[in-house]
Design a protein around this motif. Structure first.
Motif, PDB file in Angstrom:
ATOM      1  N   ASN A 122      -0.845  -0.368  -9.307  1.00  0.00           N
ATOM      2  CA  ASN A 122       0.006   0.213 -10.352  1.00  0.00           C
ATOM      3  C   ASN A 122       0.214  -0.773 -11.500  1.00  0.00           C
ATOM      4  O   ASN A 122       0.168  -0.393 -12.669  1.00  0.00           O
ATOM      5  CB  ASN A 122       1.355   0.636  -9.774  1.00  0.00           C
ATOM      6  CG  ASN A 122       1.258   1.881  -8.916  1.00  0.00           C
ATOM      7  OD1 ASN A 122       0.292   2.629  -9.000  1.00  0.00           O
ATOM      8  ND2 ASN A 122       2.253   2.101  -8.081  1.00  0.00           N
ATOM      9  N   GLU A 130      -0.815  -1.034  -3.309  1.00  0.00           N
ATOM     10  CA  GLU A 130      -0.456   0.044  -4.221  1.00  0.00           C
ATOM     11  C   GLU A 130       0.325  -0.491  -5.423  1.00  0.00           C
ATOM     12  O   GLU A 130       0.075  -0.107  -6.564  1.00  0.00           O
ATOM     13  CB  GLU A 130       0.379   1.090  -3.487  1.00  0.00           C
ATOM     14  CG  GLU A 130       0.733   2.293  -4.338  1.00  0.00           C
ATOM     15  CD  GLU A 130       1.541   3.320  -3.571  1.00  0.00           C
ATOM     16  OE1 GLU A 130       2.348   4.004  -4.213  1.00  0.00           O
ATOM     17  OE2 GLU A 130       1.374   3.422  -2.337  1.00  0.00           O
ATOM     18  N   ASP A 164      -0.451  -2.141   2.581  1.00  0.00           N
ATOM     19  CA  ASP A 164      -0.761  -0.941   1.792  1.00  0.00           C
ATOM     20  C   ASP A 164       0.186  -0.808   0.606  1.00  0.00           C
ATOM     21  O   ASP A 164      -0.239  -0.489  -0.500  1.00  0.00           O
ATOM     22  CB  ASP A 164      -0.679   0.314   2.661  1.00  0.00           C
ATOM     23  CG  ASP A 164      -1.821   0.410   3.666  1.00  0.00           C
ATOM     24  OD1 ASP A 164      -2.860  -0.252   3.451  1.00  0.00           O
ATOM     25  OD2 ASP A 164      -1.652   1.149   4.657  1.00  0.00           O
TER      26      ASP A 164
END
Length: 78
Positions: A14, A10, A6
């Motif tokens: 980004n 992420e 996860d």
């Protein structure tokens, strides 16, 4: 393991978003520079007698619209 994936997902998202933002900034800067060049060409043509005040005004209007939308950061490099 899921927490690691996860976080990696992420971070990748980004980085992708930052890349897209940079591309958008560069494209807006190039468009602004092109509009500035067109304004200069229209003004020069008008002063030389081969252009019209309306063409200069149209080029100025397009540049001002771009600045209203994207800001004037591109002018700092001009």
């Amino acid at each position: 393991m899921a927490g690691f994936l996860d976080r990696a997902r992420e971070q990748a998202q980004n980085a992708l978003n930052q890349g897209r933002q940079k591309v958008d900034e560069v494209q807006a800067q190039r468009a602004g520079n092109d509009l500035l060049k067109k304004l200069g060409a229209a003004y020069y043509a008008e002063r030389r007698g081969s252009g019209t005040p309306q063409a200069t005004q149209d080029a100025l209007g397009a540049l001002e619209a771009h600045i209203a939308t994207h800001g004037d950061d591109f002018l700092r490099g001009a």
